[in-house]
Design a protein around this motif. Structure first.
Motif, mmCIF file in Angstrom:
data_model
loop_
_atom_site.group_PDB
_atom_site.id
_atom_site.type_symbol
_atom_site.label_atom_id
_atom_site.label_comp_id
_atom_site.label_asym_id
_atom_site.label_seq_id
_atom_site.Cartn_x
_atom_site.Cartn_y
_atom_site.Cartn_z
ATOM 1 N N GLN B 195 0.839 -1.209 0.000
ATOM 2 C CA GLN B 195 0.000 0.000 0.000
ATOM 3 C C GLN B 195 0.871 1.255 0.000
ATOM 4 O OE1 GLN B 195 -3.036 0.318 2.959
ATOM 5 N NE2 GLN B 195 -4.230 -1.395 2.167
ATOM 6 N N GLN B 196 1.963 1.179 0.741
ATOM 7 C CA GLN B 196 2.862 2.338 0.764
ATOM 8 C C GLN B 196 3.373 2.636 -0.648
ATOM 9 O OE1 GLN B 196 5.979 1.757 3.700
ATOM 10 N NE2 GLN B 196 4.545 0.863 5.136
ATOM 11 N N ARG B 197 3.781 1.571 -1.329
ATOM 12 C CA ARG B 197 4.312 1.752 -2.687
ATOM 13 C C ARG B 197 3.261 2.331 -3.621
ATOM 14 N NH1 ARG B 197 7.865 -2.581 -1.479
ATOM 15 N NH2 ARG B 197 6.265 -4.157 -1.688
ATOM 16 N N GLN B 198 2.046 1.763 -3.554
ATOM 17 C CA GLN B 198 0.981 2.250 -4.439
ATOM 18 C C GLN B 198 0.634 3.704 -4.125
ATOM 19 O OE1 GLN B 198 -2.512 -0.132 -5.066
ATOM 20 N NE2 GLN B 198 -1.393 -2.041 -4.902
ATOM 21 N N PHE B 199 0.639 4.016 -2.819
ATOM 22 C CA PHE B 199 0.299 5.393 -2.457
ATOM 23 C C PHE B 199 1.311 6.378 -3.026
ATOM 24 C CE2 PHE B 199 1.139 9.068 0.176
ATOM 25 C CZ PHE B 199 -0.065 9.736 -0.007
ATOM 26 N N PHE B 200 2.586 6.083 -2.819
ATOM 27 C CA PHE B 200 3.604 7.039 -3.267
ATOM 28 C C PHE B 200 3.661 7.129 -4.789
ATOM 29 C CE2 PHE B 200 5.039 6.434 1.115
ATOM 30 C CZ PHE B 200 5.046 7.765 1.501
ATOM 31 N N THR B 201 3.336 6.034 -5.460
ATOM 32 C CA THR B 201 3.284 6.083 -6.916
ATOM 33 C C THR B 201 2.164 7.021 -7.348
ATOM 34 O OG1 THR B 201 4.125 3.829 -6.983
ATOM 35 C CG2 THR B 201 3.074 4.655 -8.991
ATOM 36 N N LEU B 202 0.996 6.881 -6.715
ATOM 37 C CA LEU B 202 -0.119 7.777 -7.033
ATOM 38 C C LEU B 202 0.229 9.226 -6.674
ATOM 39 C CD1 LEU B 202 -3.127 8.122 -7.873
ATOM 40 C CD2 LEU B 202 -3.718 7.841 -5.469
ATOM 41 N N PHE B 203 0.867 9.365 -5.511
ATOM 42 C CA PHE B 203 1.278 10.687 -5.023
ATOM 43 C C PHE B 203 2.093 11.406 -6.104
ATOM 44 C CE2 PHE B 203 4.043 13.607 -2.757
ATOM 45 C CZ PHE B 203 3.277 14.071 -1.703
ATOM 46 N N ARG B 204 3.008 10.645 -6.697
ATOM 47 C CA ARG B 204 3.858 11.249 -7.712
ATOM 48 C C ARG B 204 3.084 11.478 -9.004
ATOM 49 N NH1 ARG B 204 6.946 10.883 -11.852
ATOM 50 N NH2 ARG B 204 9.009 11.852 -11.862
ATOM 51 N N ASP B 205 2.262 10.498 -9.379
ATOM 52 C CA ASP B 205 1.527 10.601 -10.640
ATOM 53 C C ASP B 205 0.518 11.743 -10.638
ATOM 54 O OD1 ASP B 205 2.964 8.490 -11.480
ATOM 55 O OD2 ASP B 205 1.360 6.994 -11.299
ATOM 56 N N LEU B 206 0.036 12.092 -9.458
ATOM 57 C CA LEU B 206 -0.997 13.133 -9.393
ATOM 58 C C LEU B 206 -0.439 14.540 -9.558
ATOM 59 C CD1 LEU B 206 -3.555 12.249 -6.582
ATOM 60 C CD2 LEU B 206 -4.032 12.716 -8.976
ATOM 61 N N ARG B 207 0.864 14.638 -9.514
ATOM 62 C CA ARG B 207 1.464 15.972 -9.548
ATOM 63 C C ARG B 207 1.125 16.688 -10.859
ATOM 64 N NH1 ARG B 207 7.495 17.615 -7.602
ATOM 65 N NH2 ARG B 207 7.094 19.837 -7.696
ATOM 66 N N SER B 208 0.631 17.884 -10.754
ATOM 67 C CA SER B 208 0.379 18.684 -11.959
ATOM 68 C C SER B 208 0.350 20.156 -11.545
ATOM 69 C CB SER B 208 -0.936 18.287 -12.614
ATOM 70 O OG SER B 208 -2.004 19.022 -12.082
ATOM 71 N N HIS B 209 0.212 21.030 -12.519
ATOM 72 C CA HIS B 209 0.250 22.454 -12.189
ATOM 73 C C HIS B 209 -0.957 22.865 -11.341
ATOM 74 C CE1 HIS B 209 -2.367 22.469 -15.718
ATOM 75 N NE2 HIS B 209 -2.875 23.565 -15.206
ATOM 76 N N CYS B 210 -2.019 22.059 -11.386
ATOM 77 C CA CYS B 210 -3.194 22.474 -10.621
ATOM 78 C C CYS B 210 -3.487 21.568 -9.419
ATOM 79 C CB CYS B 210 -4.412 22.608 -11.519
ATOM 80 S SG CYS B 210 -5.009 21.055 -12.125
ATOM 81 N N VAL B 211 -2.577 20.641 -9.120
ATOM 82 C CA VAL B 211 -2.765 19.792 -7.932
ATOM 83 C C VAL B 211 -1.458 19.695 -7.152
ATOM 84 C CG1 VAL B 211 -3.466 17.530 -7.044
ATOM 85 C CG2 VAL B 211 -4.365 18.328 -9.224
ATOM 86 N N THR B 212 -1.525 19.930 -5.857
ATOM 87 C CA THR B 212 -0.384 19.644 -4.997
ATOM 88 C C THR B 212 -0.823 18.585 -3.989
ATOM 89 O OG1 THR B 212 0.381 21.913 -5.141
ATOM 90 C CG2 THR B 212 1.280 20.585 -3.356
ATOM 91 N N CYS B 213 -0.084 17.503 -3.934
ATOM 92 C CA CYS B 213 -0.382 16.447 -2.951
ATOM 93 C C CYS B 213 0.477 16.665 -1.722
ATOM 94 C CB CYS B 213 -0.018 15.086 -3.528
ATOM 95 S SG CYS B 213 -1.373 14.262 -4.322
ATOM 96 N N ASN B 214 -0.146 16.570 -0.553
ATOM 97 C CA ASN B 214 0.612 16.562 0.701
ATOM 98 C C ASN B 214 0.101 15.385 1.506
ATOM 99 O OD1 ASN B 214 2.016 19.210 0.459
ATOM 100 N ND2 ASN B 214 -0.089 19.941 0.430
ATOM 101 N N ALA B 215 0.968 14.813 2.318
ATOM 102 C CA ALA B 215 0.514 13.649 3.072
ATOM 103 C C ALA B 215 1.175 13.609 4.438
ATOM 104 C CB ALA B 215 0.855 12.372 2.305
#
Lengths: 236, 535
Positions: B195-215
């Motif tokens: 789950q940790q791996r999947q989360f961080f992969t999504l965390f990185r994939d979601l990055r865009s100019h209009c989204v900032t992920c924080n966790a």
């Protein structure tokens, strides 16, 4: 029932409430401690009796007596209301001591000269602020924030009785009756108020008092604030 | 005595400001959460991660009219309930949670009234404020999957990552939102590396100019997956408060002042030193401080002595031991951790501190573990960090003979609790602390033996299907260099189980493999087994 019988009944209830208080040894000890604080306030007043703002301290003492009396007869809401006013008047006398013009306006009942809690407790300019304490008793300013937190909290707790917050409507509101728990809660608020009142007083006057006045207050100051290095230094 | 809020969840989100005591570090963290670069908060339970996320959310909401940055707070705490037979369940669940949380937040803020097309797309259908959206239904179905693991769940309404990014972009354009800030709490499950791996992969994939992920994650979370690189893809910030800071006690007292009644505050003023002992004992963790203060509102010495002994000798361990019941596969690792701290680390530090105090020297609460210590030992230390018994203070620290390792600090309360009269000596211990004094545990310390012996027995135990599956995996799944992998093949160690069964001596038979490399290879294999145990 005639009016006189009604009020005699109330007096009777008050007597019973006080008798019940005296029968509760532990609570009575707390009450006595609170009662004795009045004498300490008189000592604080005596040391600055010639100052113009001392008259406010006299008013404060009288209000505190009302608080004691209300607590003694089981009228706890009024005990808290007077206790809050006592705190305001003492802190106002200390605040006005630094701004005599405001004191004179207040005494003369000039417009907009009301005592405002937000002014007294202002973190930047109030009686517990760094600026105020460092001006009158350098060394105490680092503790001001902590005592302001106590004063603000106890003021809020008393205000809940003024505003009639739900939890303050105990059974004893409906009839004058002794309630040990509420009495002890009131006494613990007196404890908290005693501590911040003595702190604010020490911050304003202690370093300016003549040796005689200072020595007369040694018991009070060291007894309640002896944990503060700035106070120990005064009496070293 | 007022009731204290021990958990951020108990405080209304719009009221967190009333309880917030800002330190310089808190401000840095909140600013980091609000700015464009992704941030990951790391801290053990109760140090205030959720609180800081909520404060950042509140500040962004208050600045929204001007900045047009929209915060969305969500928690992944229920991820441990996922038990469906959908291999992508966690990813689907995360996407469903994020999408529906965004829509809910917009509805709540009054930003969505008339349904925009992109909002409907996000929600997987029509939405109203009252009914759960289809996506919420999907997320809920996954969360309930532990009840009936075989029931299939239709995740077809869940957007793919790219679609989600596009939908957020469209939504941003329509609602004049320049950026969405996702504040994801309890982001990655400590015992489920996958789950940790999947989360961080999504965390990185979601990055865009209009989204900032924080966790916000726990210190034990270390599996970042193939694409996420901790240093590059996010700013990692520790939430731990520094007990050595000059204003530490004052800062902790101010946190208490936001909640305590006047009687308690008066007692704190009068027994300042006793309060300082409680504050130091909490080791920067506000929840521990509030709990112990609630148990000793008079703040006098007899109360403090009793609370420190009771709470830090037994209560604080209760949660740690509960983990052993919950994750029985980890029982040995968890129990060994407690034993190690209670019978090795603390007695050793106490003995030294007794001497230091007599000689008026600096004191210690620190110990150091060699970087090549066995993986299971590190795992045990990670679990201890998760519950806050330990804090990993710094890695890459040089110890005797220039050896490199990690420095940990033991919860000060645990250290104080073994003092005969905590109020007599704890304050002096806390004031004299220096990280320079640390007890060292080398790569092969004797204390590790009992746990290593147990781990060695794992393959011999009647293993379930999943364990066999892990052990049968080819060594290619292990995080080793090509060169190391080729050495394993050279020794005819082809699957994970072979490596696990191989002794370090056996690994050293290979050409050019020294003791330390042999240990590292074995560590990788053990990590694979632990992953099974986590499930």
């Amino acid at each position: 029932m005639s009016l006189s019988i009604h009020y005699r009944t109330l007096l009777g209830l008050s007597t019973t409430a006080f008798n019940d208080l005296t029968a509760d040894a532990e609570a009575m000890a707390e009450f006595t401690k609170s009662h004795n604080f009045a004498a300490e306030v008189e000592s604080l007043h005596a040391a600055i009796a010639t100052r113009p703002e001392a008259s406010l301290l006299v008013l404060a003492t009288r209000e505190y007596q009302f608080s004691l009396y209300a607590a003694a007869i089981g009228s706890y809401r009024h005990a808290h209301i007077s206790l809050r006013l006592f705190l305001e008047l003492v802190l106002a006398s200390i605040y006005f001591s630094a701004y005599e013009i405001r004191l004179r306006n207040w005494l003369a009942q000039t417009n907009d000269s009301d005592i405002k809690w937000s002014v007294l407790s202002d973190p930047e300019n109030g009686v517990f602020s760094k600026g105020f304490l460092s001006a009158f008793h350098p060394g105490m300013e680092s503790s001001g924030k902590q005592y302001l937190a106590i004063a603000t909290t106890v003021y809020r707790e008393c205000s809940e009785y003024v505003h009639g917050n739900m939890h303050t409507h105990t059974q004893t509101d409906h009839a004058l009756k002794y309630d040990g728990e509420t009495l002890r809660a009131w006494a613990s608020r007196v404890d908290a108020i005693r501590l911040c009142v003595i702190f604010a007083y020490a911050g304003r006057y202690l370093s300016l008092l003549e040796a005689e006045g200072r020595n007369q207050l040694e018991g009070i100051m060291v007894g309640y604030l002896g944990h503060l290095p700035a106070i120990r230094q005064v009496y070293a | 005595m007022a009731d204290f809020f021990f958990r951020t969840e108990d405080i209304r989100p719009d009221e967190v400001g009333l309880y917030f005591v800002e330190s310089r570090k808190d401000r840095e963290i909140i600013n980091a959460l609000k700015n464009r670069n992704p941030t990951i908060l790391v801290g053990s339970r109760g140090v205030g991660k959720s609180f800081l996320l909520r404060v950042a959310q509140l500040e962004l909401i208050n600045q929204f009219e001007k900045e047009r940055v929209f915060p969305v707070y969500l928690s992944f705490v229920r991820s441990s309930l996922l038990q469906s037979n959908d291999p992508d369940q966690f990813k689907h669940w995360m996407l469903a949670r994020i999408s529906s949380s965004v829509v809910r937040a917009l509805l709540k803020a009054g930003m969505l009234g008339v349904l925009t097309k992109s909002a409907r797309q996000l929600a997987g259908g029509d939405i109203t404020d009252a009914k759960p959206t289809k996506l919420e239904g999907i997320a809920e179905a996954y969360e309930n999957s532990w009840r009936s693991p075989k029931t299939p769940i239709d995740g077809s309404h869940v957007l793919a990552v790219d679609d989600l990014k596009e939908a957020l972009e469209d939504l941003g354009a329509e609602l004049k939102i320049s950026r969405f800030v996702l504040l994801i709490d309890e982001a990655a499950h400590i015992f489920v590396p996958e789950q940790q791996r999947q989360f961080f992969t999504l965390f990185r994939d979601l990055r865009s100019h209009c989204v900032t992920c924080n966790a916000a994650v726990y210190p034990g979370v270390t599996s970042f997956g193939a694409t996420f690189q901790p240093a590059h893809d996010a700013t990692m910030l520790s939430v731990d408060r520094d007990v050595l800071a000059a204003d530490y006690v004052e800062n902790m007292r101010e946190i208490v002042e936001k909640q305590a009644d006047a009687a308690t505050l008066k007692n704190i003023a009068q027994y300042g030193k006793n309060f300082a002992i409680l504050a130091y004992a909490a080791s920067g963790n506000p929840r521990l401080l509030l709990k112990t203060l609630a148990a000793s509102p008079k703040v006098n010495s007899s109360e403090i002595n009793e609370t420190v002994r009771e709470f830090y000798r037994s209560d604080i361990w209760a949660e740690h031991s509960t983990l052993a019941d919950k994750y029985s596969g980890h029982r040995e690792v968890i129990d060994w951790g407690r034993q190690f701290i209670e019978t090795q680390v603390i007695p050793d530090i106490k003995l030294k501190n007794d001497q230091y105090l007599l000689a008026d020297k600096s004191t210690s609460a620190y110990f150091w573990v060699h970087r090549d210590a066995p993986a299971v030992i590190k795992e045990a230390l990670r679990v201890l960090s998760y519950t806050g018994i330990l804090t990993e203070q710094a890695s890459g620290i040089k110890a005797s003979r220039g050896e490199i390792g990690t420095r940990y600090v033991v919860n000060l309360g645990c250290l104080f609790s073994v003092e005969s009269t905590p109020t007599a000596s704890s304050f002096e211990i806390a004031k004299g602390l220096t990280p320079k004094r640390m007890t060292e545990f080398g790569a092969n310390h004797l204390a590790y033996r009992s746990l290593l012996e147990h781990v060695a027995k794992i393959p011999a135990q009647p293993g379930g299907f999943a364990l066999d599956e892990q052990l049968a995996k080819p060594v290619s799944v292990l995080d080793l260099s090509e060169w190391q992998r080729s050495k394993l093949i050279e020794l005819d160690l082809r699957v994970v189980g072979d490596v696990l069964n191989a002794t370090e001596e056996k690994l050293q038979e290979a050409m050019y493999i020294g003791e330390i490399r042999a240990r590292r290879m074995r560590n990788a294999a053990v990590a694979a087994v632990l992953e099974y145990l986590s499930g």
